[in-house]
Every structure is written in structure tokens, then in C-alpha cells.
Design an enzyme around this catalytic site. Structure first.
Site, PDB file in Angstrom:
ATOM      1  N   GLU A  88      15.612 -15.546 -27.753  1.00 53.61           N
ATOM      2  CA  GLU A  88      15.532 -14.357 -28.608  1.00 53.61           C
ATOM      3  C   GLU A  88      15.907 -14.691 -30.052  1.00 53.61           C
ATOM      4  OE1 GLU A  88      16.164 -10.411 -26.199  1.00 53.61           O
ATOM      5  OE2 GLU A  88      17.775 -10.541 -27.665  1.00 53.61           O
ATOM      6  N   HIS A 135      15.007 -31.189  -6.412  1.00 50.34           N
ATOM      7  CA  HIS A 135      14.036 -31.138  -5.319  1.00 50.34           C
ATOM      8  C   HIS A 135      12.912 -30.138  -5.609  1.00 50.34           C
ATOM      9  CE1 HIS A 135      16.445 -33.687  -2.601  1.00 50.34           C
ATOM     10  NE2 HIS A 135      17.413 -33.261  -3.400  1.00 50.34           N
ATOM     11  N   LYS A 175      10.251  -2.036 -26.165  1.00 51.70           N
ATOM     12  CA  LYS A 175      11.094  -0.850 -25.949  1.00 51.70           C
ATOM     13  C   LYS A 175      10.357   0.400 -26.398  1.00 51.70           C
ATOM     14  CE  LYS A 175      15.854  -2.673 -26.481  1.00 51.70           C
ATOM     15  NZ  LYS A 175      17.130  -2.528 -27.174  1.00 51.70           N
TER      16      LYS A 175
HETATM   17  O1  PA5 Z   1      20.594  -9.448 -27.761  1.00 50.61           O
HETATM   18  C1  PA5 Z   1      20.246  -8.302 -27.928  1.00 50.61           C
HETATM   19  O2  PA5 Z   1      20.459  -7.710 -28.987  1.00 50.61           O
HETATM   20  C2  PA5 Z   1      19.547  -7.528 -26.820  1.00 50.61           C
HETATM   21  O3  PA5 Z   1      19.345  -8.303 -25.700  1.00 50.61           O
HETATM   22  C3  PA5 Z   1      20.387  -6.329 -26.421  1.00 50.61           C
HETATM   23  O4  PA5 Z   1      21.654  -6.768 -26.000  1.00 50.61           O
HETATM   24  C4  PA5 Z   1      19.723  -5.506 -25.331  1.00 50.61           C
HETATM   25  O5  PA5 Z   1      18.433  -5.141 -25.714  1.00 50.61           O
HETATM   26  C5  PA5 Z   1      20.529  -4.263 -25.009  1.00 50.61           C
HETATM   27  O6  PA5 Z   1      20.706  -3.469 -26.140  1.00 50.61           O
HETATM   28  P1  PA5 Z   1      21.866  -2.404 -26.226  1.00 50.61           P
HETATM   29  O7  PA5 Z   1      23.176  -3.124 -26.230  1.00 50.61           O
HETATM   30  O8  PA5 Z   1      21.636  -1.645 -27.490  1.00 50.61           O
HETATM   31  O9  PA5 Z   1      21.723  -1.516 -25.017  1.00 50.61           O
END
Ligand code: PA5
Length: 475
Positions: A302, A331, A445
């Protein structure tokens, strides 16, 4: 955890990049000359990270978490004690950065069959992390917990994540129907001021809440209350976790790539990426560290998977993280890593001293395939296989390096997490991208909002309907 100077020294992580070098991989390795040619870009990345430490506006608040949480830690320890006394189960409701850290730390530092242990042998209530909206999983969780005897930690920075909020709605409804005051069984971890959980907390008359600091994004939040509360509830020494992170910070102070392990790892990965090695396999040789790969996969993917540079130039960068487990995946996947395309870097997480050795008894002396194992320990076996796999990859000219943990405990895990966070920050700076945003996730989202009829997303709904599967292409 008692940490004398001597013990701290013994527990320092090391980075061994021997098998990345041309000295050991021949023409397939990275030469000293190439590393030297990247010293400047590495130094610039180090300067960027060092000079922007703690800046909320750049989402770099995570760098200070080992140092600025004394009061919060004290509060968490008090709350954790109360939870242990009052509840049979502790459930994290969250997803992505709000869930992967708690799962990973629990697997790393608690008994591998924690929930199956009798209460007297567990350091806390049963522990679950619900990071999906699979309806079966939700229903079957409810089959094994008593909601009235369960503490639910709703973790969401935005309070607008559909998955987490759907779970919360289900749990809140069940608690209400059971005549339980929601406030008694729920703890929020969220943004200080913004976000729906703040509003909900007010409506409920003030739910016990922890703050996910403004400048700390989800995937960099494990050392904030996001990870610290669930860990403390299960008896994990969170102070030692933070001390480990602080040690790694100290170990990475230098802007000289040869004196900073996270900077060296980032530089080698950067060089590998420039050479088309766009897959990064993380392969811990430890079941306790298995979920570090899940946590790391989010952090690396990410943060680095971006299509625009900080100068607004189009790009398509990032390295695809792959999760593997030693020895299990020897394996299944190692065949590909040894003989498949030259498109990967493999990182091993090795352990010097496992908390159990588990001797292998002698037996079947007349069957050589079996007899040679007797008298060794399983620790020796797993370490031999780790070494043998690194050797085989090296012989095949495959880039690999090892991060060694002297033991798996709070202090070493803290070091490892901070190492990966720094490595990611340095690599992002070298790639000249925004390491801390995730527009690609946001797009999905929003499309979900449109599909489920959230007001304001009507136009996108039309677009989605147009993009529906074409029957001509369904067999
Ligand atoms: O790293 C990130 O920002 C995302 O993976 C969020 O943690 C995830 O989308 C969850 O978002 P939130 O904490 O607003 O529910």
C-alpha cells in the site's frame, strides 16, 4: 522484560545481505560499485525521513511512537487489567492497518494455540481479530463467544470503513437486545476529533476511547493504541515492544548506507526494483512470525504501489509482496523461487534461539532416511533448512537476504516492526512517491458505497451498472 545493557546487546537484530552481492551471486548479484553509486540517493532518502520525523501533515507521526506515549501506555495497562478481570473474550473489529498489526503481534508473542489453552494458562481473555465481512465468519464467531462477556475493540481511524461499521452495527444491536449497556462492552480506537466513532461515543454517553494520532496512518499504527491495547490485554509487554522500536531507531541514525540496516535494505530493494525484480517474498522461519508477512505485505504494497511521483510525473512502481513460511513453503513455492523467472528478492526472517528446542528421539536405526534425525532437535532442523534454502537460492543466483532475530520476544519484534517501517519510508523516498496515501484503496471503498446506495454516490452507481459483466463473455 528485564533489559540489562548486556541483554539489549544480545537481542539486537542483524541484517545479513551477503547473498545479495555479486561476490556470492556472480553476475546476478549487486556489486559494491552499484551500491556506491546509490549512496547519494540513499542519503537523500535518509535526510527526507530524518528531517520530517513526527510531522503529522506528512503522516510521519509513527516515527515518534516509541517516545511519546508514556501516559497512554499507563492508561492502556490499567484498562487491560480491567478487561482481563471482566471479560472472557476480546474481539478486535477492524480491517487493514487496524487489524493486521494486532493479529501479527498476538501470533508472534502469545502461545500458538492461545485460545485453546485453559483460562489459567492464558494471560488474558480469548482473542479474535475479525477483519472481514464474510457472513459465515461473523455468524460463527457469535457461535463461540458470549457477547455479554466479550469486550469489543472497534478500531477505525475514519469510523467510515464499511466493513468495520457493519460489524459494529451487528454487535451493538446484539448488546442492546441482550440488555447490555453498549458502553460497558465496547472500546473505540479512532481519530481524536474527526470520524463517526467520536459522534457515536458522544451519543452513547462517552465510550472508553483511545486516539489514533492524526499523523499516523493505519499501516504504520501497530505501535500506537491500535496495537498496544490488544497486545496488553493478552499480557504482551508493550513497554518492551516500544523499547525495541527505539533501539532500531537508534541503530538506523546514520545516513551512511553501510551503517544503517534499514537504509541498506531499502537501497538493495530499490536497486533490485530498478532491475525488474518486482516481487518481494518475505519468508519467516518461525510460525510465531508467520503473520509478520501479512502485516508487512500491506505496509510494502500500500505504501509503494503508486502511479504518480511527488513531482506529478506518471509512474507505476512498487514491489508485489508475497507471503511464504519456512519450512512449509519449501514444499510449495521454493521450486519457483529457485528455477523460475529472475524477478524476486527473498527475505528470510531467521531465529537464533527458539523458545522451545523440542528434541527428536532416536528410532528406526535400520532406516537411514529416518535414523539421522534422531538426537537432533527441531530447532536444529528448522535452522538447517533455513540455511540450506538460502544456500540453494544463492547457488541458483537468486537475490536473498536474512534478518536475524536472536529470539522472538517483545523487544526483538519492536525492532523488526520499526525496521520495516523505516525501510518502507526510505524506499518510498527513493521512489519519490507519497508513501502514506492509498488512493487505489479509496476508489474501491467509494464503489462499495455506490453499490450499497450510500447517498452522494448515485452517479458512480450508474457507472458501475454500465460496467456490469457482459453476458457475451460469461461461459
Ligand atoms: O493503512 C491504511 O490506512 C488502511 O489499510 C486502513 O487502515 C484501513 O482501510 C481501515 O481504515 P480505518 O482505520 O479508517 O477504518
Amino acid at each position: 522484560m528485564k533489559l540489562t545493557d548486556e541483554r539489549r546487546k544480545q537481542l539486537r537484530l542483524t541484517l545479513d545481505y551477503t547473498n545479495m552481492t555479486d561476490k556470492y551471486l556472480g553476475g546476478k548479484g549487486i556489486s559494491e560499485k552499484t551500491i556506491a553509486a546509490h549512496k547519494k540517493i540513499a542519503k537523500a532518502a535518509h535526510t527526507y525521513v530524518a528531517s520530517n520525523r513526527g510531522r503529522d501533515d506528512l503522516f510521519m507521526g509513527w516515527t515518534e511512537l516509541p517516545y511519546n506515549q508514556n501516559e497512554i501506555v499507563a492508561d492502556i495497562l490499567t484498562t487491560a487489567k480491567l478487561i482481563r478481570r471482566s471479560f472472557d473474550a476480546f474481539v478486535v473489529l477492524g480491517i487493514g492497518g487496524s487489524a493486521l498489526g494486532p493479529s501479527m503481534a498476538h501470533a508472534a508473542l502469545c502461545h500458538l494455540h492461545y485460545n485453546d489453552l485453559p483460562k489459567s494458562k492464558r494471560k488474558g481473555p480469548k482473542f479474535y481479530v475479525e477483519d472481514n465481512v464474510d457472513p459465515v465468519r461473523m455468524k460463527e464467531l457469535l457461535d463461540v463467544i458470549d457477547v455479554e462477556r466479550t469486550c469489543f475493540n472497534v478500531i477505525s481511524k475514519s469510523g467510515a470503513t464499511s466493513e468495520t461499521m457493519a460489524q459494529y452495527l451487528i454487535i451493538a444491536d446484539l448488546l442492546k437486545k441482550a440488555g447490555v449497556n453498549i458502553r460497558e462492552n465496547v472500546i473505540f480506537t479512532t481519530d481524536a476529533a474527526r470520524g463517526n466513532l467520536v459522534k457515536i461515543s458522544k451519543e452513547l454517553g462517552g465510550v472508553k476511547s483511545y486516539v489514533l494520532p492524526d499523523g499516523v496512518g493505519g499501516r504504520f499504527s501497530e505501535l500506537s493504541p491500535v496495537g498496544l491495547l490488544p497486545a496488553a490485554v493478552c499480557g504482551i509487554d508493550i513497554k518492551a515492544l516500544l523499547k525495541g522500536a527505539a533501539l532500531m531507531d537508534k541503530m538506523c541514525k546514520s545516513s551512511d548506507v553501510y551503517k544503517n540496516p534499514a537504509l541498506m535494505a531499502a537501497t538493495l530493494q530499490y536497486i533490485a526494483m530498478q532491475d525488474g525484480k518486482n516481487i518481494h517474498v518475505l519468508m519467516p522461519y518461525s510460525d510465531n512470525l508467520k503473520y509478520v508477512s501479512d502485516w508487512y505485505a500491506q505496509l510494502w504494497a500500500e505504501s509503494l504501489g503508486k502511479n504518480i511521483t511527488l513531482d506529478n510525473q506518471p509512474c507505476h512502481v512498487g514491489q508485489t509482496p508475497v507471503k511464504a513460511l519456512g519450512v512449509t513453503d519449501q514444499h510449495s513455492q521454493v521450486q519457483l523461487y529457485t528455477e523460475g523467472p529472475y524477478d524476486k528478492v527473498v527475505t528470510f526472517l531467521s531465529v537464533t534461539s527458539y523458545k522451545e528446542k523440542t528434541p527428536i528421539p532416536h528410532g528406526y536405526e535400520d532406516i537411514p532416511d529416518v535414523a539421522f534425525l534422531g538426537g537432533h532437535t527441531m530447532e536444529e532442523l528448522i535452522q538447517a533448512e533455513n540455511k540450506a534454502t538460502a544456500y540453494a537460492l544463492t547457488k541458483a543466483g537468486r537475490l536473498n537476504y536474512t534478518i536475524n532475530l536472536p529470539e522472538v520476544n517483545e523487544f526483538t519484534l519492536g525492532q523488526l516492526l520499526y525496521f520495516f517501517e523505516l525501510q518502507t519510508a526510505y524506499a518510498g523516498a527513493m521512489l519519490n512517491i507519497n508513501t502514506y496515501d492509498q488512493p487505489g484503496v479509496e476508489a474501491g471503498k467509494k464503489a462499495t458505497f455506490a453499490l450499497l446506495g450510500k447517498p452522494g454516490y448515485e452517479l458512480q452507481r450508474h457507472d458501475l451498472d454500465d460496467a456490469a459483466s457482459d453476458p457475451d463473455y460469461i461461459i
